[in-house]
Design a protein around this motif. Structure first.
Motif, mmCIF file in Angstrom:
data_model
loop_
_atom_site.group_PDB
_atom_site.id
_atom_site.type_symbol
_atom_site.label_atom_id
_atom_site.label_comp_id
_atom_site.label_asym_id
_atom_site.label_seq_id
_atom_site.Cartn_x
_atom_site.Cartn_y
_atom_site.Cartn_z
ATOM 1 N N ARG A 206 0.695 -1.144 -0.134
ATOM 2 C CA ARG A 206 -0.061 -0.127 -0.037
ATOM 3 C C ARG A 206 0.920 1.368 0.112
ATOM 4 N N SER A 209 2.781 1.813 -3.272
ATOM 5 C CA SER A 209 2.025 1.860 -4.349
ATOM 6 C C SER A 209 1.669 3.510 -4.374
ATOM 7 N N HIS A 210 1.377 3.863 -2.882
ATOM 8 C CA HIS A 210 0.850 5.315 -2.891
ATOM 9 C C HIS A 210 2.071 6.214 -3.319
#
Length: 293
Positions: A206, A209-210
């Motif tokens: 997560r 990806s951010h």
């Protein structure tokens, strides 16, 4: 001027950003005296009632700190000083480090409002502190955690207070989203550093990806279990994460920033019941670090 009070040069930088009038339009009492009292308490961690008499009424000092913590005045002052530093070319955007530190809560900080959840069978469970008060239980007892983003000059950019048992990875994106340095010439504020570093606790799909969506380069080591799981999945596990050992050495900058913040005893040990008052105390300590550049 007492030990730890604002110098004349620091006061010249701070004074333009202070509110000029009170809630009902009346003028404040001497800002410099009150701000020095707030800084004295944040640095020493003493009870508000024990403030030296040279700072005036302790209640005046406390109420102004509480009010400015509640209405976001301290946050606005911090951002304004960051803008001044960026305009002067003394801002290091090349590396922003993210890390967290745990603060033990004093017994006087344990009186914030609690909730008593009920199970489906109707039985009550032990009372828990409200999540928005940033107070929770870990192995060390009642603790809170300060999540911090710091720039290359060992100064805080953004911070977040959570309960002590919370993990490091989930608040990562929220801490980065709190970085907002306005541009004096207008336009959107700068929110994206050139590079971000973190330890293994921030390694997650997560978070990576951010950072890729925002086109931010990063140096975050991958734990052995995540590396093994990625290899086990083969092509479905994705590409290996990039890692630069030389850039990773700069992670000490955010750790030194945390050490400088925790020189203030009201930050090293939580004495405030309410999370917004603690946030104001940490922000005040951060402002002092920016003024001392």
């Amino acid at each position: 001027m007492g030990r730890g009070d604002l110098t004349n040069a620091e006061w010249v930088r701070l004074e333009p950003h202070l509110p000029s009038c009170g809630l009902r339009g009346g003028r404040w009492s001497d800002h410099r005296q009150v701000v020095n009292g707030i800084l004295f308490r944040v640095r020493t961690g003493i009870p508000w009632r024990d403030l030296p008499e040279r700072y005036g009424s302790w209640k005046t000092v406390y109420e102004r700190h509480r009010l400015w913590s509640a209405d976001g005045t301290w946050d606005r002052i911090l951002r304004a000083i960051q803008v001044d530093t960026d305009l002067a070319g003394r801002f290091d955007w090349s590396m922003v480090g993210v890390d967290s530190t745990t603060c033990r809560a004093h017994q006087h900080a344990a009186g914030a409002r609690k909730t008593t959840p009920r199970s489906p069978e109707g039985r009550t469970t032990p009372r828990n502190h409200r999540p928005d008060e940033g107070l929770g239980r870990s192995r060390g007892g009642l603790t809170c955690k300060i999540h911090l983003a710091g720039e290359g000059g060992c100064r805080p950019l953004a911070l977040l207070v959570t309960p002590g048992q919370s993990g490091d990875a989930p608040p990562f994106t929220e801490v980065l989203d709190r970085i907002r340095v306005a541009r004096p010439g207008g336009g959107h504020p700068r929110t994206r550093p050139d590079h971000v570093s973190g330890d293994k606790a921030y390694s997650s799909r997560r978070n990576r990806s951010h950072l890729r969506r925002r086109q931010i380069r990063h140096t975050i080591p991958e734990p052995k279990d995540q590396r093994a799981n990625r290899k086990r999945r083969g092509s479905k596990g994705g590409r290996p994460t990039g890692f630069d050992r030389d850039l990773c050495k700069r992670r000490n900058e955010v750790e030194r920033t945390i050490n400088r913040l925790k020189h203030h005893r009201a930050v090293a040990t939580r004495n405030d019941k309410r999370a917004y008052v603690l946030h104001g105390a940490i922000t005040t300590a951060a402002i002092r670090l920016w003024l001392r550049e």
